[in-house]
Design an enzyme around this catalytic site. Structure first.
Site, PDB file in Angstrom:
ATOM      1  N   LYS A 269      34.510  35.740  34.545  1.00 59.37           N
ATOM      2  CA  LYS A 269      33.767  36.342  35.647  1.00 59.37           C
ATOM      3  C   LYS A 269      32.644  35.399  36.053  1.00 59.37           C
ATOM      4  O   LYS A 269      31.838  34.978  35.229  1.00 59.37           O
ATOM      5  CB  LYS A 269      33.178  37.686  35.210  1.00 59.37           C
ATOM      6  CG  LYS A 269      34.198  38.783  34.980  1.00 59.37           C
ATOM      7  CD  LYS A 269      33.510  40.068  34.550  1.00 59.37           C
ATOM      8  CE  LYS A 269      34.512  41.155  34.196  1.00 59.37           C
ATOM      9  NZ  LYS A 269      35.249  41.662  35.382  1.00 59.37           N
TER      10      LYS A 269
ATOM     11  N   ARG B  18      44.129  47.245  30.589  1.00 59.74           N
ATOM     12  CA  ARG B  18      45.468  47.847  30.524  1.00 59.74           C
ATOM     13  C   ARG B  18      46.247  47.335  29.326  1.00 59.74           C
ATOM     14  O   ARG B  18      47.114  48.033  28.796  1.00 59.74           O
ATOM     15  CB  ARG B  18      46.215  47.587  31.832  1.00 59.74           C
ATOM     16  CG  ARG B  18      46.569  46.144  32.113  1.00 59.74           C
ATOM     17  CD  ARG B  18      46.784  45.889  33.587  1.00 59.74           C
ATOM     18  NE  ARG B  18      45.543  46.066  34.332  1.00 59.74           N
ATOM     19  CZ  ARG B  18      45.424  45.843  35.642  1.00 59.74           C
ATOM     20  NH1 ARG B  18      46.472  45.455  36.347  1.00 59.74           N
ATOM     21  NH2 ARG B  18      44.280  46.004  36.258  1.00 59.74           N
TER      22      ARG B  18
END
Length: 514
Positions: A272, A347
């Site tokens: 990020k 996920r």
């Protein structure tokens, strides 16, 4: 665990007679005032201050405990878009006014709120929960300064009809969820997340099991282990799986949760950048909500439910051993997953947890309802705003489970919105070669990806083996993915906003209300 304890009384006179009562918080629509004495006080105040009845204010009032009257308006409650959150918000605003004024044992009463209207049948609960939400202080602050110093309010006296035990059980769960979600990454690193759970459920009917052996994690939770691979070099950051189990005496169904507990998300090798890493200690909000719901379960001990949760507490670190895009990793279900982007790690964490729960449900008798709960996608926050997104599978849709959760959210002030799963979502995550069965994600931001919060549910269905338990199977299993990326913190501010504990109240309203 300290929070404002709740007493219920039937009238203002009874409330005023309680020892220690030192303020009255009056919440509602001030177009008319139910109590004549209060009406005169408020009307006199409105002569000199036009803000009265339009924003929360402290008024001096004779005959009121402590001579403190906090008038907390909700605004109109009869428009198409009005709902019980207006009561929650008014109580939230009033709590700070009362505390700053020195009140420690306030009385809360509703004014001109029609609790017979289905929208406001839980208005008393909303008032209590809004008050507690406002006064909650972070775990690190309580540990540094002492709970009594920064959360001095000891009890609340509520005038109305409410099951105090039930309300405090919900708040106990929300407090656990806020602690786990909001605490900084070192204080709530994976081993400390597990230890907090052990302490929260000590001497309760919830069993806590922690798996932290990395070889076992590699074998039983290979996708989770891959995400945690780069954190293994730092002992205090090592991943774990936390299993919480509650068994009712006469269970009618079993509810199972997989919670995303990313205690810090650097993005991994897909790092990020541009300031987007700040606030990523809150990427464990899904796991926090799951643990919070189990805390409420432990308080109420419902006979009709079994509740099982598996939480993946993992730090998505960057380093020489970090997993990378293009890797193909075989999950617990045997499905081969091509990694599309390491910043879509949540996920992967839930995939193996859900596979374990699916396997357990398939081998057991009775009705099972499975959930994944996660702060998963910016797309959910963008498309749903401050609402939890529900993405049900076919069986959950046929069972009206998503609609039931939606209805509970509306009633209890923890609202959701439903997103339907479509064939395009399953096409999106199909493997592209004979090497892989599934693609974990694309490599663009979810907020810029069409159906960016729906397709992860399709991935989770496939990677967990739940695609073998659809409506076309002999053993269909209900499954709903809950994305709280938009609802998990106040104001959508993931760096500074106070955790909301979504979806604890919604789940409690659906599964636990007597």
């Amino acid at each position: 665990m300290a929070f404002a304890q709740l007493q219920i009384v039937s009238s203002l006179a009874d409330a005023y007679s309680k020892d220690g009562a030192d303020a009255l918080i009056l919440i509602g629509n001030f177009d008319s005032i139910d109590d004549s004495a209060l009406a005169e006080t408020i009307q006199q105040a409105q002569i000199t201050d036009q803000r009265v009845g339009k924003q929360p204010l402290l008024l001096k009032a004779d005959g009121v405990p402590g001579q403190r009257l906090v008038a907390a308006p909700t605004g109109p409650l009869n428009r198409d878009f009005d709902d019980v959150r207006q009561v929650f918000d008014a109580a939230h605003a009033a709590a700070k006014v009362a505390q700053d004024a020195g009140a420690r044992h306030p009385v809360i009463a509703l004014n001109n709120v029609n609790v017979n209207d289905e929208r406001y049948q839980q208005a008393f609960l909303a008032a209590y929960l809004g008050f507690c939400q406002a006064l909650y202080q972070p775990l690190e602050a309580r540990e540094a300064h002492g709970e009594e110093a920064i959360e001095p309010t000891q009890n609340v006296i509520l005038v109305g009809e409410l099951d105090a035990e039930w309300a405090m059980a919900v708040e106990a769960g929300k407090r656990v969820a806020r602690d786990l979600a909001g605490t900084e990454p070192e204080r709530m690193a994976p081993p400390k997340f597990a230890e907090y759970c052990r302490q929260a459920f000590a001497h309760t009917s919830v069993k806590v099991t922690v798996i932290d052996d990395y070889q076992q994690l590699q074998h039983e939770y290979p996708l989770l282990a891959a995400v945690g691979r780069s954190s293994m070099a730092v002992e205090r950051h090592r991943p774990c799986v936390i299993r919480l189990e509650y068994h009712g005496n006469n269970p009618e169904r079993t509810v199972m949760f997989a919670g995303k507990g990313i205690v810090y998300d650097t993005g991994g090798a897909d790092l990020k950048t541009g300031g987007h890493m700040a606030g990523m200690s809150r990427d464990k909000g899904g796991a926090a909500g799951v643990a919070g719901f189990l805390k409420t379960v432990s308080e109420l001990q419902p006979e009709h439910l079994n509740v099982v949760a598996e939480i993946g507490a993992v730090r998505n670190s960057i380093g020489s051993d970090a997993f990378v895009a293009d890797e193909i990793i075989t999950g617990h279900s045997g499905k081969r997953v091509r990694i599309g982007n390491t910043d879509a790690e949540g996920r992967l964490i839930m995939a193996d947890l859900l596979s374990h729960l699916r396997e357990e449900a398939a081998k057991s008798d009775g009705e099972h309802e499975l959930y994944t709960v996660a702060t998963l996608t910016g797309h959910a926050a963008l498309s749903k705003g401050p609402y939890s997104a529900l993405v049900p599978n076919g069986h959950a849709r046929r069972q009206n489970l998503a609609q039931a959760l939606f209805d509970a959210g509306e009633t209890y002030g923890d609202p959701t919105e439903i997103s339907w799963s479509r064939r395009e979502d399953f096409d999106f995550v199909k493997g592209r070669t004979l090497c892989d069965d599934l693609l974990s994600s694309n490599n663009g931001p979810s907020a810029a990806t069409p159906r960016g919060h729906q397709f992860p549910m399709a991935f989770l269905t496939g990677v967990s083996g739940l695609d073998n338990h659809g409506i076309d199977s002999e053993h269909p299993i209900s499954y709903i993915h809950i994305d709280i990326a938009g609802s998990g913190v106040e104001g959508g501010d993931w760096q500074h906003g106070k955790p909301t504990a979504a979806p604890v109240t919604c789940l409690a309203g659906h599964y636990l209300k007597k």
